[in-house]
Design an enzyme around this catalytic site. Sequence first.
Site, PDB file in Angstrom:
ATOM      1  N   LYS A 119      12.666   0.331  20.796  1.00  0.00           N
ATOM      2  CA  LYS A 119      11.223   0.558  20.743  1.00  0.00           C
ATOM      3  C   LYS A 119      10.561  -0.288  21.817  1.00  0.00           C
ATOM      4  CE  LYS A 119       7.018  -0.405  18.114  1.00  0.00           C
ATOM      5  NZ  LYS A 119       6.402  -0.929  16.880  1.00  0.00           N
ATOM      6  N   GLU A 175      -4.791  -7.133  12.319  1.00  0.00           N
ATOM      7  CA  GLU A 175      -3.421  -7.599  12.068  1.00  0.00           C
ATOM      8  C   GLU A 175      -3.289  -9.117  11.998  1.00  0.00           C
ATOM      9  OE1 GLU A 175       1.126  -6.748  13.678  1.00  0.00           O
ATOM     10  OE2 GLU A 175      -0.587  -5.808  14.668  1.00  0.00           O
TER      11      GLU A 175
END
EC number: 5.4.4.2
Length: 372
Positions: A119, A175
Amino acid sequence: MSAHVATLHPEPPFALCGPRGTLIARGVRTRYCDVRAAQAALRSGTAPILLGALPFDVSRPAALMVPDGVLRARKLPDWPTGPLPKVRVAAALPPPADYLTRIGRARDLLAAFDGPLHKVVLARAVQLTADAPLDARVLLRRLVVADPTAYGYLVDLTSAGNDDTGAALVGASPELLVARSGNRVMCKPFAGSAPRAADPKLDAANAAALASSAKNRHEHQLVVDTMRVALEPLCEDLTIPAQPQLNRTAAVWHLCTAITGRLRNISTTAIDLALALHPTPAVGGVPTKAATELIAELEGDRGFYAGAVGWCDGRGDGHWVVSIRCAQLSADRRAALAHAGGGIVAESDPDDELEETTTKFATILTALGVEQ
């Protein structure tokens, strides 16, 4: 490390607000661009509290400081709420077609049978210009009003020196990278997203599609698994739910997972934890080294985008959030640079990823009054 540099702007050198309250710095006693020197000052007691911003690439200069004092409050002060000057998009960096090409390059590497990459998060930026100087306090208040559950932040980047002198990072991140209170540790990684919709039925459908998306759940699990590996040597009694939860901001649906644990060694501080986790695969990739090398090749230096903003006190407690949904304002406040990124895996569709960045830009561009 350098002495405080006065600024003409009536903005604080640091502010971080969220659901649990607000911390605002008053003045600057000492500045640090070297993270290790800042940590040493904290451990020696020279710095009763350390706050500021870490860059995406922590080998680059940081923007950390010891304030003259701090104000803790339930919410932001009554800062100006007046209109901002007209803000326009001056350039897309890179142009959308080039961003799609970068995604194609990443997908080829991800699909390689013997390739190391699983990723990578690729970002793009927009350069903005304003008709008159922007007030970072107004921008921060707009961001917080739009999403009271986010972590709003404002950081003077002067400590980093050079082109960052006088610049400010302003944003509202959903976040939490890490929080430490005593021996308790909490993280809340985000990965996997979908746009919000004005129509309630379509909005619910977008959320349901995200929750069941194999691609997004795979992307999210890569983040959780990597953070587990980073936390296990530092924490015991780690609690990591088997399934992610849905989280919503004004513009975006996210998959998130609340991770909790207890420190094995109470001497591990909040900034130690932040450095052990950063950059998470939510902003970098898996494995970290291969992903960050590709990011450096394709994007160059990200600066403070996808870094971390927060504080750590002399007891080791603190909060650090991932510096996304933000813009870096120039020293004269007449220009800004905003970034947005998306996690690329082998199954990614380039057009969908481009659209995802457009969705994520909405948080900061809407606050700036930019027509999209």
